[in-house]
Enzyme design. Structure first.
Site, PDB file in Angstrom:
ATOM      1  N   ARG A 163      24.717  10.856  34.140  1.00 35.55           N
ATOM      2  CA  ARG A 163      24.783  12.098  34.776  1.00 35.55           C
ATOM      3  C   ARG A 163      25.435  11.914  36.013  1.00 35.55           C
ATOM      4  NH1 ARG A 163      19.341  15.550  35.468  1.00 35.55           N
ATOM      5  NH2 ARG A 163      18.637  13.676  36.642  1.00 35.55           N
ATOM      6  N   ARG A 213       3.254  19.444  37.627  1.00 36.32           N
ATOM      7  CA  ARG A 213       3.480  18.140  37.300  1.00 36.32           C
ATOM      8  C   ARG A 213       2.286  17.323  36.950  1.00 36.32           C
ATOM      9  NH1 ARG A 213       9.159  17.351  38.388  1.00 36.32           N
ATOM     10  NH2 ARG A 213       9.969  15.522  37.979  1.00 36.32           N
ATOM     11  N   ARG A 267       9.931   7.097  36.506  1.00 41.56           N
ATOM     12  CA  ARG A 267       9.919   8.791  36.265  1.00 41.56           C
ATOM     13  C   ARG A 267       9.194   8.962  34.857  1.00 41.56           C
ATOM     14  NH1 ARG A 267      15.918   9.989  37.741  1.00 41.56           N
ATOM     15  NH2 ARG A 267      15.406  12.024  36.783  1.00 41.56           N
TER      16      ARG A 267
END
Ligand code: ADP
Ligand code: ZN
Length: 212
Positions: free
Chosen positions: A125, A91, A171
């Site tokens: 979600r 990442r 994020r």
């Protein structure tokens, strides 16, 4: 044997695409750093407790911890025998450079998804508390309202604690700033295959993308 990296912003569908890959390569090992952290958190291990504050804020867990965790996982027999899909790692550049010393990679698959879909995928979600099957209130409701397709129990909603509007914003920022530059790093190595993952892909296309 395939050694793959899945790449894309939060909500791009890295987990879903991993299961599509496992449909055609059942033995390949799916390594999701996010899942490993969540599992450790659930079991309250020292690693999980260390990761918690970062995950809650949508920030990256420190590299030394993350890299060691991945190194250990990559050293296991199943990986050596059957290859792997890395989902959520590397990442940032430090992680990518550490990885390059551990493994040769066959392909980096970049999942592209429009921003409005990403946001709905994440904020909509939820999962079944009994069996962890994942649903989405915009895109993927269970066939019978309130009943889990997979295990048949009455669905008690479970949301990831970091799937909130505020944490998502962070994020996405971390992705733009730290992770996105890696696309160039891997493009220079001619490893990147880019796909539009607004929808699931047919099996034939999945095979083509992973090169089998
Ligand atoms: P996302 O949907 O944001 O891609 P993940 O399940 O991959 O979510 O990761 C959840 C959280 O776990 C991240 O926000 C971060 O705190 C931590 N995490 C996962 N992978 C890494 C990594 N490679 N390096 C540092 N932190 C990570
Ligand atoms: Zn269920």
């Amino acid at each position: 044997m395939k050694k793959l990296i899945l790449f894309g912003p939060p909500g791009a569908g890295k987990g879903t695409f991993s299961s599509q890959i496992k449909d055609v390569l059942p033995d390949i090992v799916h390594i999701s750093t996010g899942d490993i952290f969540r599992e450790n958190l659930k079991n309250e291990t020292p690693l999980g407790l260390k990761a918690k504050s970062y995950m809650d804020k949508g920030e990256l867990v420190p590299d030394d911890v993350t890299i060691e965790m991945v190194r250990e996982r990559l050293n296991k027999e199943d990986v050596k025998k059957n290859g792997f899909i890395l989902d959520g790692f590397p990442r940032n550049t430090t992680q990518a450079e550490a990885l390059s010393k551990m493994q040769e990679i066959d392909r980096v698959i970049l999942l592209n998804v429009p921003r409005d879909i990403i946001i709905k995928r994440i904020l909509g979600r939820y999962s079944c508390l009994s069996c962890n099957e994942i649903y989405n209130k915009y895109f993927m409701k269970p066939k019978k309202e309130g009943i889990c397709d997979k295990c048949g129990s009455k669905i008690e909603f479970k949301q990831r604690p970091d799937d909130t509007e505020e944490t998502l914003k962070n994020r996405l920022e971390v992705y733009e700033k730290n992770t996105k530059p890696l696309i160039e790093y891997y493009k220079n190595q001619k490893l990147v295959k880019e796909i539009d993952y607004s929808n699931k892909l047919p099996e034939k296309k999945v095979k083509k993308v992973i090169g089998i």
